[in-house]
Design an enzyme around this catalytic site. Structure first.
Site, PDB file in Angstrom:
ATOM      1  N   GLU A 223      -0.427   6.219   1.861  1.00 22.91           N
ATOM      2  CA  GLU A 223       0.621   5.193   1.917  1.00 22.91           C
ATOM      3  C   GLU A 223       1.938   5.738   1.368  1.00 22.91           C
ATOM      4  O   GLU A 223       3.004   5.551   1.961  1.00 22.91           O
ATOM      5  CB  GLU A 223       0.207   3.958   1.112  1.00 22.91           C
ATOM      6  CG  GLU A 223      -0.931   3.175   1.763  1.00 22.91           C
ATOM      7  CD  GLU A 223      -1.304   1.896   1.035  1.00 22.91           C
ATOM      8  OE1 GLU A 223      -1.946   1.046   1.647  1.00 22.91           O
ATOM      9  OE2 GLU A 223      -0.982   1.755  -0.178  1.00 22.91           O
TER      10      GLU A 223
ATOM     11  N   ASP B  71     -11.879  -4.100 -10.500  1.00 27.98           N
ATOM     12  CA  ASP B  71     -11.976  -2.646 -10.320  1.00 27.98           C
ATOM     13  C   ASP B  71     -12.932  -1.979 -11.306  1.00 27.98           C
ATOM     14  O   ASP B  71     -13.505  -0.936 -10.992  1.00 27.98           O
ATOM     15  CB  ASP B  71     -10.592  -1.993 -10.451  1.00 27.98           C
ATOM     16  CG  ASP B  71      -9.667  -2.332  -9.288  1.00 27.98           C
ATOM     17  OD1 ASP B  71     -10.073  -3.140  -8.425  1.00 27.98           O
ATOM     18  OD2 ASP B  71      -8.543  -1.811  -9.253  1.00 27.98           O
TER      19      ASP B  71
ATOM     20  N   ALA C  33      -7.816  -6.003 -26.545  1.00 23.80           N
ATOM     21  CA  ALA C  33      -9.043  -6.571 -27.116  1.00 23.80           C
ATOM     22  C   ALA C  33     -10.182  -5.591 -26.906  1.00 23.80           C
ATOM     23  O   ALA C  33     -10.271  -4.943 -25.867  1.00 23.80           O
ATOM     24  CB  ALA C  33      -9.367  -7.896 -26.438  1.00 23.80           C
TER      25      ALA C  33
ATOM     26  N   THR D 201      -7.635  -6.279  -4.579  1.00 20.37           N
ATOM     27  CA  THR D 201      -7.272  -7.521  -5.258  1.00 20.37           C
ATOM     28  C   THR D 201      -8.041  -8.747  -4.751  1.00 20.37           C
ATOM     29  O   THR D 201      -8.605  -9.497  -5.549  1.00 20.37           O
ATOM     30  CB  THR D 201      -5.751  -7.749  -5.133  1.00 20.37           C
ATOM     31  OG1 THR D 201      -5.128  -6.886  -6.074  1.00 20.37           O
ATOM     32  CG2 THR D 201      -5.345  -9.172  -5.416  1.00 20.37           C
TER      33      THR D 201
ATOM     34  N   CYS E 191      -0.148  -3.170  -5.256  1.00 20.62           N
ATOM     35  CA  CYS E 191       0.101  -3.812  -3.946  1.00 20.62           C
ATOM     36  C   CYS E 191       1.520  -4.346  -3.769  1.00 20.62           C
ATOM     37  O   CYS E 191       2.156  -4.093  -2.742  1.00 20.62           O
ATOM     38  CB  CYS E 191      -0.844  -4.999  -3.755  1.00 20.62           C
ATOM     39  SG  CYS E 191      -2.486  -4.762  -4.416  1.00 20.62           S
TER      40      CYS E 191
ATOM     41  N   TYR F 213      -6.152   6.058   0.193  1.00 25.82           N
ATOM     42  CA  TYR F 213      -5.206   4.964   0.449  1.00 25.82           C
ATOM     43  C   TYR F 213      -3.831   5.293  -0.149  1.00 25.82           C
ATOM     44  O   TYR F 213      -2.818   5.202   0.518  1.00 25.82           O
ATOM     45  CB  TYR F 213      -5.668   3.702  -0.283  1.00 25.82           C
ATOM     46  CG  TYR F 213      -6.689   2.799   0.320  1.00 25.82           C
ATOM     47  CD1 TYR F 213      -8.015   3.157   0.416  1.00 25.82           C
ATOM     48  CD2 TYR F 213      -6.330   1.521   0.741  1.00 25.82           C
ATOM     49  CE1 TYR F 213      -8.969   2.275   0.914  1.00 25.82           C
ATOM     50  CE2 TYR F 213      -7.266   0.622   1.233  1.00 25.82           C
ATOM     51  CZ  TYR F 213      -8.588   1.004   1.313  1.00 25.82           C
ATOM     52  OH  TYR F 213      -9.521   0.123   1.790  1.00 25.82           O
TER      53      TYR F 213
ATOM     54  N   LYS G 260       4.357  -1.688  -4.012  1.00 24.94           N
ATOM     55  CA  LYS G 260       4.078  -0.765  -2.894  1.00 24.94           C
ATOM     56  C   LYS G 260       4.535  -1.374  -1.577  1.00 24.94           C
ATOM     57  O   LYS G 260       5.207  -0.729  -0.781  1.00 24.94           O
ATOM     58  CB  LYS G 260       2.580  -0.463  -2.879  1.00 24.94           C
ATOM     59  CG  LYS G 260       2.054   0.475  -1.805  1.00 24.94           C
ATOM     60  CD  LYS G 260       1.770  -0.145  -0.462  1.00 24.94           C
ATOM     61  CE  LYS G 260       0.791  -1.277  -0.442  1.00 24.94           C
ATOM     62  NZ  LYS G 260      -0.595  -0.935  -0.669  1.00 24.94           N
TER      63      LYS G 260
ATOM     64  N   ARG H 296      -7.570  18.041   0.297  1.00 26.83           N
ATOM     65  CA  ARG H 296      -8.548  19.134   0.193  1.00 26.83           C
ATOM     66  C   ARG H 296      -9.542  19.162   1.343  1.00 26.83           C
ATOM     67  O   ARG H 296     -10.170  20.191   1.586  1.00 26.83           O
ATOM     68  CB  ARG H 296      -9.293  19.029  -1.131  1.00 26.83           C
ATOM     69  CG  ARG H 296     -10.110  17.763  -1.276  1.00 26.83           C
ATOM     70  CD  ARG H 296     -10.772  17.687  -2.649  1.00 26.83           C
ATOM     71  NE  ARG H 296     -11.544  16.457  -2.797  1.00 26.83           N
ATOM     72  CZ  ARG H 296     -12.230  16.141  -3.874  1.00 26.83           C
ATOM     73  NH1 ARG H 296     -12.240  16.958  -4.910  1.00 26.83           N
ATOM     74  NH2 ARG H 296     -12.901  15.022  -3.954  1.00 26.83           N
TER      75      ARG H 296
ATOM     76  N   TYR I  47       2.800 -15.562 -13.475  1.00 31.87           N
ATOM     77  CA  TYR I  47       1.420 -15.392 -13.967  1.00 31.87           C
ATOM     78  C   TYR I  47       1.260 -16.007 -15.354  1.00 31.87           C
ATOM     79  O   TYR I  47       0.281 -16.688 -15.647  1.00 31.87           O
ATOM     80  CB  TYR I  47       1.041 -13.902 -13.985  1.00 31.87           C
ATOM     81  CG  TYR I  47       0.310 -13.476 -12.740  1.00 31.87           C
ATOM     82  CD1 TYR I  47      -1.049 -13.166 -12.767  1.00 31.87           C
ATOM     83  CD2 TYR I  47       0.970 -13.409 -11.524  1.00 31.87           C
ATOM     84  CE1 TYR I  47      -1.722 -12.795 -11.620  1.00 31.87           C
ATOM     85  CE2 TYR I  47       0.315 -13.036 -10.369  1.00 31.87           C
ATOM     86  CZ  TYR I  47      -1.035 -12.727 -10.424  1.00 31.87           C
ATOM     87  OH  TYR I  47      -1.708 -12.381  -9.284  1.00 31.87           O
TER      88      TYR I  47
ATOM     89  N   HIS J 193       0.181 -14.308  25.185  1.00 34.26           N
ATOM     90  CA  HIS J 193       1.066 -13.402  25.900  1.00 34.26           C
ATOM     91  C   HIS J 193       2.520 -13.772  25.689  1.00 34.26           C
ATOM     92  O   HIS J 193       2.827 -14.958  25.663  1.00 34.26           O
ATOM     93  CB  HIS J 193       0.717 -13.471  27.397  1.00 34.26           C
ATOM     94  CG  HIS J 193       1.440 -12.470  28.215  1.00 34.26           C
ATOM     95  ND1 HIS J 193       1.174 -11.119  28.141  1.00 34.26           N
ATOM     96  CD2 HIS J 193       2.452 -12.611  29.107  1.00 34.26           C
ATOM     97  CE1 HIS J 193       1.972 -10.485  28.975  1.00 34.26           C
ATOM     98  NE2 HIS J 193       2.762 -11.356  29.570  1.00 34.26           N
TER      99      HIS J 193
ATOM    100  N   ARG K 173     -10.880   9.641   4.373  1.00 36.16           N
ATOM    101  CA  ARG K 173     -12.326   9.844   4.531  1.00 36.16           C
ATOM    102  C   ARG K 173     -13.064   8.513   4.428  1.00 36.16           C
ATOM    103  O   ARG K 173     -12.730   7.669   3.588  1.00 36.16           O
ATOM    104  CB  ARG K 173     -12.828  10.804   3.438  1.00 36.16           C
ATOM    105  CG  ARG K 173     -14.299  11.153   3.565  1.00 36.16           C
ATOM    106  CD  ARG K 173     -14.636  12.343   2.687  1.00 36.16           C
ATOM    107  NE  ARG K 173     -14.448  12.092   1.260  1.00 36.16           N
ATOM    108  CZ  ARG K 173     -15.324  11.476   0.480  1.00 36.16           C
ATOM    109  NH1 ARG K 173     -16.457  11.033   0.967  1.00 36.16           N
ATOM    110  NH2 ARG K 173     -15.078  11.293  -0.814  1.00 36.16           N
TER     111      ARG K 173
ATOM    112  N   GLY L 162      -7.683   9.278  -6.795  1.00 36.37           N
ATOM    113  CA  GLY L 162      -8.707   8.325  -7.207  1.00 36.37           C
ATOM    114  C   GLY L 162      -8.355   7.634  -8.511  1.00 36.37           C
ATOM    115  O   GLY L 162      -7.377   7.979  -9.180  1.00 36.37           O
TER     116      GLY L 162
ATOM    117  N   GLU M  12      -2.934  -9.393  22.071  1.00 37.74           N
ATOM    118  CA  GLU M  12      -3.692  -9.859  23.234  1.00 37.74           C
ATOM    119  C   GLU M  12      -4.610  -8.764  23.783  1.00 37.74           C
ATOM    120  O   GLU M  12      -5.624  -9.054  24.413  1.00 37.74           O
ATOM    121  CB  GLU M  12      -2.762 -10.367  24.334  1.00 37.74           C
ATOM    122  CG  GLU M  12      -1.894  -9.313  24.981  1.00 37.74           C
ATOM    123  CD  GLU M  12      -0.982  -9.889  26.076  1.00 37.74           C
ATOM    124  OE1 GLU M  12      -1.503 -10.499  27.012  1.00 37.74           O
ATOM    125  OE2 GLU M  12       0.248  -9.725  25.960  1.00 37.74           O
TER     126      GLU M  12
ATOM    127  N   CYS N  41      -2.158  -4.849  -9.293  1.00 38.62           N
ATOM    128  CA  CYS N  41      -1.639  -5.365  -8.022  1.00 38.62           C
ATOM    129  C   CYS N  41      -0.172  -5.767  -8.136  1.00 38.62           C
ATOM    130  O   CYS N  41       0.655  -5.343  -7.339  1.00 38.62           O
ATOM    131  CB  CYS N  41      -2.482  -6.557  -7.570  1.00 38.62           C
ATOM    132  SG  CYS N  41      -1.848  -7.303  -6.067  1.00 38.62           S
TER     133      CYS N  41
END
Ligand code: NDP
Length: 453
Positions: free
Chosen positions: A182, A304, A115, A312, A48, A178, A51, A199, A99, A436, A205, A263, A441, A43
């Site tokens: 994208e 995943d 690991a 994510t 993500c 996806y 991207k 294809r 992180y 509005h 799909r 994929g 809306e 991600c």
């Protein structure tokens, strides 16, 4: 038996890091985590986040055009890919640092190493060190999977697309999911002559067919050369560095770059998993029960690699549910029902629940839909309509599916998703006062069904 840690997490992506932090920070567990590459996982490092930055960068031609329609004098803006790319990687470095800091502040011991699993309570690091833990959490994520096409080594994947040097003048993107859809929009927006090759009959799909058709038509109108029912037979590298592509129907085309987005596959090979008794599916996914437990009781898996939903926020929820179950004495099964999602195609697609086709198979439904020019692109001389569709159960009036295409669709579906997840009926939508003037809306002002199915 005494273990060195309560929990050893393998993989520093969204699911693994969240589980490690919450187990250590909230449940007071003694936790270690190993990551062989960069912290943040797919991600943050190659998915993500970069991207979405590329989507933003690629939308500016439309924004400049709209600005002109509002009276701004925008003269020949030019895109500097190298500037953007380097700034984007600076941002990723910053996020990776966050992180690492989050893990450190939660007292998680982080090992920069690969690991593998040696036995139900032991992992071996690529440094040779062995570490024991009461529970092991597998969160290694996935990677692009490439079909066995002659010359596939001349293709890149979503791993390399963020490092292009230089930006190619033309690109072929293979796939209709996806990622391919994208990146077709991103490359096209950045001024790259873009061909997307799928294809099957229609891209994306599994999603609502009417929505997929609108997206494909708009992508073509934006300039993407979208080819369906076409597949690559062979790729060859030309002397000038271009790629020559021969299709199964005999067509030949030449591109500066070829990207495959066909994929992804779980990172479970050579991990020692089958050897210790962790059952893997034929495609390499780790088989887990509703509580993310594998066939070895002390080993769990999230994200995943479990093949449940490669998103994510889902990995994060699975990680938190794992902590509830194992460290807080509160067995919690992550909920995979009615997941709202946004696909950052151009036009953007926000979706939750059933497609019209799947809903109609389940029960009689009414379809409410609308397509309109919203004010900003409309006044700005851009032909980018917004499309909204609600699929409503005839028997219960529950909204079974909500599909939105156009600017802000991702933001809108998050909020519409709350209502759908709560089981809102069409009448609940109707009794909500419209905000509005907005595009959203229209979600509460669709009065008559356009058809039954
Ligand atoms: P997808 O599974 O979505 O799509 C794969 C595409 O490649 C399909 O169109 C498939 O065709 C095609 N394909 C598969 N094998 C071959 C082959 N051998 N030759 C030609 N075409 C082939 O995978 P992605 O890689 O696009 O994305 C993986 C996952 O990542 C997504 O499912 C999603 O969960 C996640 N993701 C989410 C995003 C978001 O939330 N916005 C963004 C990016 C990824 P067919 O339809 O015929 O099978």
């Amino acid at each position: 038996m005494e273990f060195q840690y309560d929990l050893f997490v393998i993989g520093g992506g969204s699911g693994g890091v969240r589980a490690a932090r919450v187990a250590a920070g909230e449940a007071g567990a003694k936790v270690a985590l190993a990551e062989e590459d960069r912290y943040g996982g797919t991600c943050v490092i190659r998915g993500c986040v970069p991207k979405k930055l590329m989507v933003y960068a690629s939308e500016f031609p439309d924004i400049f055009q709209m600005a002109r329609g509002f009276g701004w004098d925008v003269k020949d803006p030019e895109f500097n890919w190298e500037f953007f790319r380097d700034k984007m990687h600076g941002e990723l470095d910053r996020l990776e640092g966050i992180y690492r800091k989050l893990l450190k502040n939660s007292n998680v011991d982080a090992f920069d190493a690969r690991a593998t699993v040696v036995d139900p309570h032991t992992v071996e690091l690529s440094t040779g060190q062995r570490v024991t833990a009461k529970t092991i959490l597998l969160a290694m994520g996935g990677r692009p999977s490439l079909p066995n096409v002659p010359g596939i080594e001349h293709a890149i994947t979503s791993n390399e697309i963020f490092y292009l040097d230089p930006l190619p003048k033309s690109i072929l993107i293979v796939g209709g999911g996806y990622i391919a859809s994208e990146f077709a929009g991103i490359m096209n927006g950045m001024g790259v002559k873009t061909t997307q090759m799928y294809r099957g009959d229609q891209i994306l799909r599994g999603f609502d067919l009417e929505a997929r058709t609108i997206i494909a038509d708009q992508m073509r109108a934006n300039g993407v050369n979208l080819l369906v029912n076409t597949d690559v037979a062979e790729i060859s590298l030309l002397e000038n560095g271009q790629r020559s592509v021969r299709c199964k129907d005999g067509q030949e085309m030449t591109f500066d770059a070829v990207m495959y987005a066909t994929g992804r596959v779980a990172n479970t090979a050579d991990m020692g998993l089958a050897e210790v008794g962790v059952e893997l599916a034929d495609n390499g996914d780790v088989v887990v029960d509703a509580f993310s437990q594998t066939t070895v009781p002390s080993i769990y898996a999230v994200g995943d690699i479990t093949g449940r939903a490669a998103l994510t926020p889902v990995a994060i929820r699975e990680g938190m549910a794992f902590v509830e179950t194992v460290f807080k004495d509160n067995p919690t099964a992550p909920d995979h029902d009615l997941i709202p999602t946004a696909i950052f195609t151009q036009p953007e697609f926000g979706t939750i629940g059933l497609s019209e086709e799947d809903a109609a198979k389940q029960e009689p439904v009414e379809i409410y839909s609308t397509s309109f020019k919203s004010v900003r692109p409309g006044f700005g001389d851009l032909d980018h309509p917004i499309f909204m569709k609600l699929i409503v159960s005839k028997a219960t009036r529950t909204v079974l599916g909500c599909h939105i295409i156009g600017y802000g669709a991702g933001e809108m579906i998050q909020l519409a998703g709350i209502a759908v997840k709560m089981g809102a009926t069409k009448e609940d939508f109707d009794r909500t006062v419209a905000v509005h003037p907005t595009a959203a809306e229209e979600l509460v002002t669709m009065r008559h069904p356009v058809r039954s199915a």
